[in-house]
Design a protein around this motif. Sequence first.
Motif, PDB file in Angstrom:
ATOM      1  N   GLN A  36      -4.514   4.141   4.396  1.00 26.64           N
ATOM      2  CA  GLN A  36      -4.745   5.570   4.190  1.00 26.64           C
ATOM      3  C   GLN A  36      -5.425   5.809   2.838  1.00 26.64           C
ATOM      4  OE1 GLN A  36      -1.158   7.865   4.831  1.00 26.64           O
ATOM      5  NE2 GLN A  36      -0.561   6.631   6.595  1.00 26.64           N
ATOM      6  N   ALA A  37      -6.342   6.802   2.801  1.00 27.78           N
ATOM      7  CA  ALA A  37      -7.064   7.120   1.568  1.00 27.78           C
ATOM      8  C   ALA A  37      -6.150   7.861   0.593  1.00 27.78           C
ATOM      9  CB  ALA A  37      -8.291   7.970   1.886  1.00 27.78           C
ATOM     10  N   ILE A  38      -6.480   7.780  -0.681  1.00 27.85           N
ATOM     11  CA  ILE A  38      -5.705   8.473  -1.719  1.00 27.85           C
ATOM     12  C   ILE A  38      -6.670   8.998  -2.779  1.00 27.85           C
ATOM     13  CG2 ILE A  38      -5.311   6.370  -3.074  1.00 27.85           C
ATOM     14  CD1 ILE A  38      -2.710   9.120  -2.445  1.00 27.85           C
ATOM     15  N   GLU A  39      -6.485  10.263  -3.167  1.00 24.07           N
ATOM     16  CA  GLU A  39      -7.399  10.906  -4.105  1.00 24.07           C
ATOM     17  C   GLU A  39      -7.307  10.296  -5.498  1.00 24.07           C
ATOM     18  OE1 GLU A  39      -9.775  13.273  -4.036  1.00 24.07           O
ATOM     19  OE2 GLU A  39      -9.715  13.247  -1.846  1.00 24.07           O
ATOM     20  N   LYS A  40      -6.089  10.078  -5.942  1.00 27.02           N
ATOM     21  CA  LYS A  40      -5.915   9.491  -7.269  1.00 27.02           C
ATOM     22  C   LYS A  40      -4.660   8.632  -7.260  1.00 27.02           C
ATOM     23  CE  LYS A  40      -3.376  13.506  -9.103  1.00 27.02           C
ATOM     24  NZ  LYS A  40      -3.274  14.459 -10.225  1.00 27.02           N
ATOM     25  N   ALA A  41      -4.619   7.661  -8.156  1.00 30.02           N
ATOM     26  CA  ALA A  41      -3.469   6.767  -8.228  1.00 30.02           C
ATOM     27  C   ALA A  41      -3.462   6.079  -9.586  1.00 30.02           C
ATOM     28  CB  ALA A  41      -3.512   5.732  -7.111  1.00 30.02           C
TER      29      ALA A  41
ATOM     30  N   LEU B 171       0.896   4.646   1.920  1.00 37.86           N
ATOM     31  CA  LEU B 171      -0.468   4.487   2.424  1.00 37.86           C
ATOM     32  C   LEU B 171      -0.492   3.699   3.732  1.00 37.86           C
ATOM     33  CD1 LEU B 171      -2.387   3.667  -0.889  1.00 37.86           C
ATOM     34  CD2 LEU B 171      -1.949   5.890   0.163  1.00 37.86           C
ATOM     35  N   GLY B 172       0.693   3.464   4.333  1.00 35.84           N
ATOM     36  CA  GLY B 172       0.743   2.791   5.623  1.00 35.84           C
ATOM     37  C   GLY B 172       1.433   1.431   5.550  1.00 35.84           C
ATOM     38  N   VAL B 173       1.687   0.852   6.724  1.00 40.49           N
ATOM     39  CA  VAL B 173       2.377  -0.435   6.828  1.00 40.49           C
ATOM     40  C   VAL B 173       1.403  -1.504   7.330  1.00 40.49           C
ATOM     41  CG1 VAL B 173       4.632   0.620   7.207  1.00 40.49           C
ATOM     42  CG2 VAL B 173       3.169   0.124   9.165  1.00 40.49           C
ATOM     43  N   PHE B 174       1.753  -2.758   7.088  1.00 41.38           N
ATOM     44  CA  PHE B 174       0.920  -3.882   7.549  1.00 41.38           C
ATOM     45  C   PHE B 174       1.788  -5.130   7.664  1.00 41.38           C
ATOM     46  CE2 PHE B 174       0.822  -3.798   2.959  1.00 41.38           C
ATOM     47  CZ  PHE B 174       0.948  -5.123   2.576  1.00 41.38           C
ATOM     48  N   GLY B 175       1.278  -6.139   8.398  1.00 38.04           N
ATOM     49  CA  GLY B 175       2.018  -7.383   8.587  1.00 38.04           C
ATOM     50  C   GLY B 175       1.825  -8.325   7.426  1.00 38.04           C
TER      51      GLY B 175
END
Length: 287
Positions: free
Chosen positions: A255-260, A237-241
Amino acid sequence: MENLKAYIESGVLELYVLGDLSPEEALSVEEMAAKHPEIRDELAAIEEAMEQYAYQNAIEPSADVESKLFEKLGLTDIETEANQATQSTPVYVEETRIVPLDSSSGSIKVLRYALVACVALLIVSTAALFITYNKLNDAHDQIASLNLDKQKFAGVVSKMEFENQGLENIAAMADSKEWATIRLEGQAYSPSSKMKVYWNKKDKSVLINYVAMDLPKADPKHEYQLWALVDGKPVSLGVFGSSDSTGREALVKMQAIEKAQAFAVTLEPMGGSVNPTMDKLTVMGGV
């Protein structure tokens, strides 16, 4: 009420009393004090505490300062020396009588009193300088201590300002039924780590909360990557510091996600990885 308590504990009131706020910030504190009796009471308590600190740390001069200075100046036997000088006064012989000069009158008496007065003035001046020197040293130490406290207060205020950037949005999300809060707990790589992920059930958007994030600081060659576990497979879903950076918003959209079924974070090389590095699994939490 919680926001008012956080405002009081932020350290901004101490900075106001110390006079270290900008005119705009000082005006904001005064407006808050006008609205809330708790703020006015806290300001009065801070001012009284600082005044008591100054009084309690004042240094009284030693009682034997004068005698020690007298001894160092070699002036403890002035009266004796004056008497000895008088006894050595020359005499005149008239016929068979010896007539000594009258030491209790005239210029010798005046000179002796003048000398005593000068010495007394010197002692008082020296003692005053000694006391002033001690007070200046003490004031210097107090200023250094206050500067250190001021730096700590400034750090608290800076952190508070950062946390307040997303405070209203977080409160609104907590009241909304559309948002689910997922708490990610520390794993074997970093057991004490923690963070929160917000997942919108309606539009499937994902936010991470920097205010509630506690992750180890990443080195310049690595950053964190957020994963969603979907049907047993990890999806990036992406990177971050890391959470030590306050140069970003308190809430950051991923990033969006439909289900998890779960969310997790791993430490990866800069730019992220295709698959998670499992031995660097930092936090994880189920939906």
